[in-house]
Write an enzyme that holds these catalytic residues in place. Structure first.
Site, PDB file in Angstrom:
ATOM      1  N   CYS A  18      -2.327   8.987  -7.543  1.00 34.89           N
ATOM      2  CA  CYS A  18      -3.719   8.853  -6.953  1.00 34.89           C
ATOM      3  C   CYS A  18      -4.434  10.049  -7.339  1.00 34.89           C
ATOM      4  O   CYS A  18      -4.150  10.978  -7.366  1.00 34.89           O
ATOM      5  CB  CYS A  18      -3.564   8.813  -5.344  1.00 34.89           C
ATOM      6  SG  CYS A  18      -5.267   8.539  -4.751  1.00 34.89           S
ATOM      7  N   GLY A  62      -4.235  -2.448 -15.179  1.00 34.09           N
ATOM      8  CA  GLY A  62      -5.583  -1.772 -15.287  1.00 34.09           C
ATOM      9  C   GLY A  62      -6.445  -2.663 -16.013  1.00 34.09           C
ATOM     10  O   GLY A  62      -6.203  -3.294 -17.364  1.00 34.09           O
ATOM     11  N   ASN A 115      -2.491   4.337 -12.854  1.00 43.59           N
ATOM     12  CA  ASN A 115      -3.217   4.184 -11.570  1.00 43.59           C
ATOM     13  C   ASN A 115      -4.565   4.486 -12.070  1.00 43.59           C
ATOM     14  O   ASN A 115      -4.922   4.459 -13.131  1.00 43.59           O
ATOM     15  CB  ASN A 115      -3.084   5.334 -10.760  1.00 43.59           C
ATOM     16  CG  ASN A 115      -3.147   5.252  -9.280  1.00 43.59           C
ATOM     17  OD1 ASN A 115      -4.344   4.904  -8.831  1.00 43.59           O
ATOM     18  ND2 ASN A 115      -2.349   5.558  -8.529  1.00 43.59           N
ATOM     19  N   LYS A 132       0.931  -1.017   0.017  1.00 45.31           N
ATOM     20  CA  LYS A 132      -0.104  -0.101   0.068  1.00 45.31           C
ATOM     21  C   LYS A 132       1.083   1.422   0.016  1.00 45.31           C
ATOM     22  O   LYS A 132       2.014   1.313   0.673  1.00 45.31           O
ATOM     23  CB  LYS A 132      -0.762  -0.196   1.227  1.00 45.31           C
ATOM     24  CG  LYS A 132      -1.740   1.238   1.322  1.00 45.31           C
ATOM     25  CD  LYS A 132      -2.932   1.178   0.534  1.00 45.31           C
ATOM     26  CE  LYS A 132      -3.522   2.627   0.540  1.00 45.31           C
ATOM     27  NZ  LYS A 132      -4.393   3.004  -0.495  1.00 45.31           N
TER      28      LYS A 132
HETATM   29  O1  RRO Z   1      -5.588   5.185  -1.271  1.00 46.21           O
HETATM   30  C1  RRO Z   1      -6.252   5.559  -2.235  1.00 46.21           C
HETATM   31  O2  RRO Z   1      -7.640   6.196  -2.200  1.00 46.21           O
HETATM   32  C2  RRO Z   1      -5.915   5.170  -3.492  1.00 46.21           C
HETATM   33  C3  RRO Z   1      -4.665   5.523  -3.993  1.00 46.21           C
HETATM   34 BR1  RRO Z   1      -3.084   6.006  -2.783  1.00 46.21          BR
HETATM   35  C4  RRO Z   1      -4.045   5.465  -5.225  1.00 46.21           C
HETATM   36  O3  RRO Z   1      -3.057   5.521  -5.708  1.00 46.21           O
HETATM   37  N1  RRO Z   1      -5.158   5.082  -6.375  1.00 46.21           N
HETATM   38  C5  RRO Z   1      -6.435   4.633  -5.939  1.00 46.21           C
HETATM   39  O4  RRO Z   1      -7.293   4.367  -6.817  1.00 46.21           O
HETATM   40  N2  RRO Z   1      -6.752   4.812  -4.706  1.00 46.21           N
END
Ligand code: RRO
Length: 309
Positions: free
Chosen positions: A135, A248, A197, A52
């Site tokens: 993100c 993806g 992402n 994470k």
């Molecule tokens: O934690 C999130 O809400 C999140 C992250 Br860090 C990310 O890089 N991509 C995403 O879809 N959610």
């Protein structure tokens, strides 16, 4: 006459000097943030596991609802929940000596934050760093800073100077020109880029007449985003010299083959693991070998980039 069976395809991969038993990694943020779950993914057959995204300080993340499932697609706005880099050492300890290839994902607001987080991840035993520059819904982090090529270059260069392990830059698809972000990462000294992402998106509850997610916006993942991921990998392959890790919407071996033919050297899976469980790693490994044997590919590099003119 007996038909000869073709030799099993070799799905071993080498990425920025790291040997992978197969090219299928667990994507960041899937299954939470514990070392036990990353270890379970390794034992289930993942070629590498990405943590994470971890920041300097603990964060609770956004208020619920943070997840909205729609068919095989998913919308999340977790909001970077994580225990902070100091506490995360305990999770990394769980993986010590396991043989897992662990990629430490980190996020920060500025170069110095990224550099010190990367150093810690290296000390904890990570094989590589993944920079979260993408993100789609975190204020002050992720795509907000990772949409600017100069910032991507500076952060990547700062991190590359602070660690001896490879640095991967995870890029946002929420941009007009992903190749310029990839080139900036390459110029900054990235050993690979990761694309993509999640895609910034939203859901509305028509009865409540409001966005479903507490954060309003979230990141879309799952099969619907695969054509966008493929297009991004294809564009990056045309522009860059460093390897690309494709992510993806992957849910079967042909999806992996498509990413490799677009130019990926390895892939990451996320939403399919949430919906099908960890067994998906061994299934994908076996079905990738079967696909390659059927199609006459002996190894992954024979597939890489062949969709290009
Ligand atoms: O934690 C999130 O809400 C999140 C992250 Br860090 C990310 O890089 N991509 C995403 O879809 N959610």
């Amino acid at each position: 006459m007996r038909k000869s069976t073709p030799a099993e395809a070799d799905i071993g991969a080498k990425l920025a000097g790291i040997e992978l038993r197969n090219p299928i990694m667990l994507a960041s943020g899937i299954l939470g943030e514990t070392g036990e779950l990353l270890l379970a993914a390794h034992r289930a057959g993942a070629g590498a596991v990405v943590t994470k995204s971890i920041g300097l300080d603990p964060r609770d993340g956004n208020k619920n609802p943070t997840i909205h499932q729609s068919g095989r697609c998913m919308l999340n706005s977790m909001g970077l929940p994580n225990p902070g880099i100091k506490e995360f050492s305990k999770e990394m300890k769980v993986l010590e000596g396991s043989g897992a290839v662990v990629i430490g994902s980190i996020f920060g607001a500025k170069t110095q934050d990224f550099a010190s987080l990367a150093k810690k991840m290296e000390d904890y035993g990570a094989s590589a760093i993944e920079l979260n520059l993408s993100c789609p819904h975190a204020r002050g982090y992720g795509a907000e800073i990772g949409s600017n090529p100069a910032t991507v270059r500076n952060i990547t260069a700062g991190v590359a100077a602070s660690v001896d392990i490879p640095v991967f830059a995870k890029l946002t698809p929420n941009t007009r020109d992903i190749a310029s972000l990839g080139l900036a990462a390459e110029e900054g000294g990235a050993s690979a880029v990761v694309a993509i992402n999640t895609i910034k998106a939203m859901a509305i509850d028509p009865r409540i007449r409001k966005p479903v997610l507490s954060n309003k916006y979230g990141g879309l993942s799952g099969p619907a985003v695969k054509p966008v991921g493929l297009r991004c990998v294809y564009e990056l392959y045309e522009a860059l010299s460093i390897p690309i890790i494709g992510v993806g919407g992957i849910s079967d071996a042909t999806d992996i083959a498509e990413y490799m033919m677009a130019g990926a050297s390895a892939v990451q899976v996320g939403t399919v693991v949430q919906s099908c469980g960890l067994e998906v790693f061994s299934k994908l490994n076996e079905s990738l070998k079967a696909f390659m044997s059927e199609e006459g590919f002996k190894n992954l590099s024979q597939m890489r980039g062949i969709a290009h003119g």
